[in-house]
Design a protein around this motif. Sequence first.
Motif, PDB file in Angstrom:
ATOM      1  N   SER A  90      -9.629  -4.089 -10.878  1.00 11.50           N
ATOM      2  CA  SER A  90      -9.582  -4.705  -9.479  1.00 11.50           C
ATOM      3  C   SER A  90      -8.712  -5.664  -9.602  1.00 11.50           C
ATOM      4  O   SER A  90      -8.503  -6.563 -10.476  1.00 11.50           O
ATOM      5  CB  SER A  90     -10.804  -5.196  -9.195  1.00 11.50           C
ATOM      6  N   HIS A 135      -6.185  -8.926  -7.459  1.00 10.84           N
ATOM      7  CA  HIS A 135      -6.085  -9.842  -6.612  1.00 10.84           C
ATOM      8  C   HIS A 135      -5.100 -10.897  -6.534  1.00 10.84           C
ATOM      9  O   HIS A 135      -4.711 -11.685  -7.527  1.00 10.84           O
ATOM     10  CB  HIS A 135      -7.665 -10.678  -6.135  1.00 10.84           C
ATOM     11  N   ASN A 136      -4.156 -10.653  -5.614  1.00  6.15           N
ATOM     12  CA  ASN A 136      -3.091 -11.653  -5.494  1.00  6.15           C
ATOM     13  C   ASN A 136      -2.393 -11.826  -6.882  1.00  6.15           C
ATOM     14  O   ASN A 136      -2.188 -12.822  -7.492  1.00  6.15           O
ATOM     15  CB  ASN A 136      -3.274 -12.976  -5.178  1.00  6.15           C
ATOM     16  N   SER A 165      -6.778  -3.027  -4.661  1.00  8.24           N
ATOM     17  CA  SER A 165      -6.559  -4.478  -4.392  1.00  8.24           C
ATOM     18  C   SER A 165      -7.948  -5.119  -3.761  1.00  8.24           C
ATOM     19  O   SER A 165      -8.576  -4.533  -2.859  1.00  8.24           O
ATOM     20  CB  SER A 165      -5.443  -4.512  -3.059  1.00  8.24           C
ATOM     21  N   SER A 187      -5.957  -8.608  -1.554  1.00  6.09           N
ATOM     22  CA  SER A 187      -4.639  -9.519  -1.869  1.00  6.09           C
ATOM     23  C   SER A 187      -4.052  -9.780  -0.528  1.00  6.09           C
ATOM     24  O   SER A 187      -3.934  -8.767   0.378  1.00  6.09           O
ATOM     25  CB  SER A 187      -3.949  -8.699  -2.909  1.00  6.09           C
ATOM     26  N   THR A 233       1.438  -8.191  -3.809  1.00  2.00           N
ATOM     27  CA  THR A 233       1.276  -7.202  -4.834  1.00  2.00           C
ATOM     28  C   THR A 233       1.143  -5.789  -4.636  1.00  2.00           C
ATOM     29  O   THR A 233       1.475  -4.864  -5.155  1.00  2.00           O
ATOM     30  CB  THR A 233      -0.348  -7.745  -5.382  1.00  2.00           C
ATOM     31  N   VAL A 234       0.290  -5.166  -3.448  1.00  2.00           N
ATOM     32  CA  VAL A 234       0.114  -4.078  -3.161  1.00  2.00           C
ATOM     33  C   VAL A 234       1.371  -3.206  -2.771  1.00  2.00           C
ATOM     34  O   VAL A 234       1.797  -2.088  -3.460  1.00  2.00           O
ATOM     35  CB  VAL A 234      -0.753  -3.887  -2.200  1.00  2.00           C
ATOM     36  N   CYS A 249      -2.469   2.326  -6.010  1.00  2.00           N
ATOM     37  CA  CYS A 249      -3.214   1.120  -5.525  1.00  2.00           C
ATOM     38  C   CYS A 249      -3.898   1.268  -4.276  1.00  2.00           C
ATOM     39  O   CYS A 249      -3.278   1.506  -3.261  1.00  2.00           O
ATOM     40  CB  CYS A 249      -2.324  -0.176  -5.712  1.00  2.00           C
ATOM     41  N   ASP A 289      -5.926   0.155  -1.185  1.00  2.00           N
ATOM     42  CA  ASP A 289      -5.958  -1.416  -0.318  1.00  2.00           C
ATOM     43  C   ASP A 289      -6.795  -0.981   1.104  1.00  2.00           C
ATOM     44  O   ASP A 289      -6.301  -0.641   1.890  1.00  2.00           O
ATOM     45  CB  ASP A 289      -4.806  -2.033  -0.167  1.00  2.00           C
TER      46      ASP A 289
END
Length: 480
Positions: free
Chosen positions: A102, A104-105, A128, A131, A135-136, A146, A148
């Motif tokens: 997992s 995040h940012n 994600s 985020s 990032t994604v 990934c 999201d």
Amino acid sequence: MKFNTPWSLLAPLGVCALLAGWIALSAANLQTASFSLLVYGLANLIVYTDALDFILRLHVRRRHIATAPTEENRHLSIDLSAAFPTGSRQLVPTRPYAIIASIHNLEPLLDEFMDAFAAYRDKVWLISDASTDATVLRLRHAGWRCFDEGVNRRKPGAVKRLLEKLPPHIETVMVVDPDIRIRGKNGGSRIDFERFIRDFQQSGAAAVCPRVMIEPDGFLARFQAFEYALAFRIGRESLADYSITSGVSCYRRDALEFALSEHSQSVYAEDLQNALILLSHGERIYYDGRLVVSTEGPGNVRRWFSQRVGWYYGLLKVYIERFSEVWRIARRTPFAMYHFVVYLGGLSLIVHPLKIISAVLLVLSFISGFDNLFLANIFPRNALINPSYFMAAIGSYLALGVFALFTVVPKQERAYIAPIVPLYLFYAITHIAPMTVGYVNWMAMKLWGRRVYRDHYEPLPSASTTLPLEEKTSLMRKAS
């Protein structure tokens, strides 16, 4: 591994030299003072509990080693070779597995993450956790998987959701944090990652925990490196097949799905909660120190303090909420009773107020030693404040630390850790502070619905955040 910068040794070595001089001069100037065996024992409670726990775990660990038929099995908490028919380890191929995380940012560290996991890219599945940076977008542009959905579920909830999206043929998952690095044979591991996965799959266990080490990064990291070496190479290695997972662990997929279905979804002590759920249902978890993964430490004292507050808040929270499961696990073997009831429940929780008193007495004794050294006569000479209490404590802890250095710490890491061993008692005393705040946070949450100290695990209010009821209630009360 290269532990560089000899200049970084000057600080711990200089402090050790000053400490040795202080002890010698203070002892020379020590006048006759009242001495109490009761106060002496209470002041040295931290030393005694750590020493007795170390000796007991070392004995149990050596029993594992004594039955290990090969050198490589000496780094496991179970006799793994007993689970395989002769020669089958080489004949059975590795079944499908995935490395999941997992995130995040992650954008500031994204290049490092992609470099670290490039060799396993085809096995990596990411989700994600809401985020808000690029990032994604960058991961997808680089060809990484990934998902999201724009929802912040926190790690347990995000991993649970990611498991639902994995192809059904994947039966083994390695849960990692984005800042970890899987080390190869030239980086401290004794086996490659594929061998680690294959052995785990053949074992039939629910989970396996590799050894986690702290990457060299300054003065504070040396203390944490020693702490982690003790926690994994003595703590988890002594627990046989009722070990505890960490933030980096490998799971049988169906076992992890079951654990997360029973999980509170709180990020606090999430791995301990996973382990308690699985072990209480008769599953097995073992430790495999042949694979080494490294992670970055908090980096500074403030971050370290916040991290430990969160850890011990989570320990008390999960221990009380899951005590029925703790008791079922403890009944499995005598050493399980010791670890889960005597150590976690007694020495870590119930005895903690006495450890606070012990820390205060040692600090007063330390200051009194300086008072005695410089003949200031500010502190009274009585049975409660006596420099000899601290002298005895640091001498005993030094002996324990040196013994642990040569029996537990790998040879290639000893030169890096050795300079701080004489100072490790100060680290143990300082550790009492975040432990206390963590426990007080739990009590404050129960009494007033809010913490006295906000650690970095505590989430900020967000419309897209999915949190357990207790954390939602806390945030709503703070907002009002």
